[in-house]
Design a protein around this motif. Structure first.
Motif, PDB file in Angstrom:
ATOM      1  N   TYR A 285      20.664  14.149 -57.030  1.00 15.03           N
ATOM      2  CA  TYR A 285      21.037  14.380 -55.631  1.00 15.03           C
ATOM      3  C   TYR A 285      19.811  14.776 -54.815  1.00 15.03           C
ATOM      4  O   TYR A 285      19.548  14.207 -53.753  1.00 15.03           O
ATOM      5  CB  TYR A 285      22.120  15.463 -55.557  1.00 15.03           C
ATOM      6  CG  TYR A 285      22.378  15.960 -54.159  1.00 15.03           C
ATOM      7  CD1 TYR A 285      23.064  15.176 -53.240  1.00 15.03           C
ATOM      8  CD2 TYR A 285      21.944  17.211 -53.751  1.00 15.03           C
ATOM      9  CE1 TYR A 285      23.303  15.623 -51.952  1.00 15.03           C
ATOM     10  CE2 TYR A 285      22.177  17.669 -52.468  1.00 15.03           C
ATOM     11  CZ  TYR A 285      22.857  16.874 -51.577  1.00 15.03           C
ATOM     12  OH  TYR A 285      23.085  17.314 -50.300  1.00 15.03           O
TER      13      TYR A 285
ATOM     14  N   CYS B 179      17.377  11.876 -54.397  1.00 13.99           N
ATOM     15  CA  CYS B 179      17.844  10.932 -53.389  1.00 13.99           C
ATOM     16  C   CYS B 179      17.639  11.484 -51.980  1.00 13.99           C
ATOM     17  O   CYS B 179      17.299  10.736 -51.058  1.00 13.99           O
ATOM     18  CB  CYS B 179      19.312  10.588 -53.616  1.00 13.99           C
ATOM     19  SG  CYS B 179      19.600   9.567 -55.069  1.00 13.99           S
TER      20      CYS B 179
ATOM     21  N   LEU C 129      26.261   8.633 -57.588  1.00 12.09           N
ATOM     22  CA  LEU C 129      25.126   9.345 -58.185  1.00 12.09           C
ATOM     23  C   LEU C 129      25.287   9.450 -59.694  1.00 12.09           C
ATOM     24  O   LEU C 129      24.303   9.490 -60.429  1.00 12.09           O
ATOM     25  CB  LEU C 129      24.989  10.742 -57.582  1.00 12.09           C
ATOM     26  CG  LEU C 129      24.599  10.813 -56.103  1.00 12.09           C
ATOM     27  CD1 LEU C 129      24.492  12.269 -55.662  1.00 12.09           C
ATOM     28  CD2 LEU C 129      23.308  10.077 -55.833  1.00 12.09           C
TER      29      LEU C 129
END
Length: 79
Positions: A4, A7, A70
């Motif tokens: 996370y 990204c 994800l």
């Protein structure tokens, strides 16, 4: 949770994404939430989401954003 944050650092940048099932995607990360990354693919922004193509003059939804979980991401790299 690491993917996370990785990204998030790639938001609005061109990336290459590899998924656990071996697929590769290239494009610009448009957004990220706790479950998904939203990618605008390089291929002119066009993603064919169905084998049925009923539009005689082109697909009006050709500039769609690809949603990738994800959970399925193996790697993400800036390109």
């Amino acid at each position: 949770m690491d993917i996370y944050y990785n990204c998030l650092h790639c938001k609005n940048k061109r990336v290459k994404i590899l998924t656990v099932d071996g697929k590769q995607y290239q494009g610009v990360v448009m957004d990220v939430d706790r479950n998904n990354v939203y990618l605008k693919p390089d291929r002119g922004g066009s993603v064919q989401t169905s084998a049925f193509y009923p539009y005689p003059y082109g697909n009006p939804y050709a500039n769609e954003i690809l949603t990738l979980s994800l959970f399925t991401l193996l790697a993400i790299a800036l390109i």
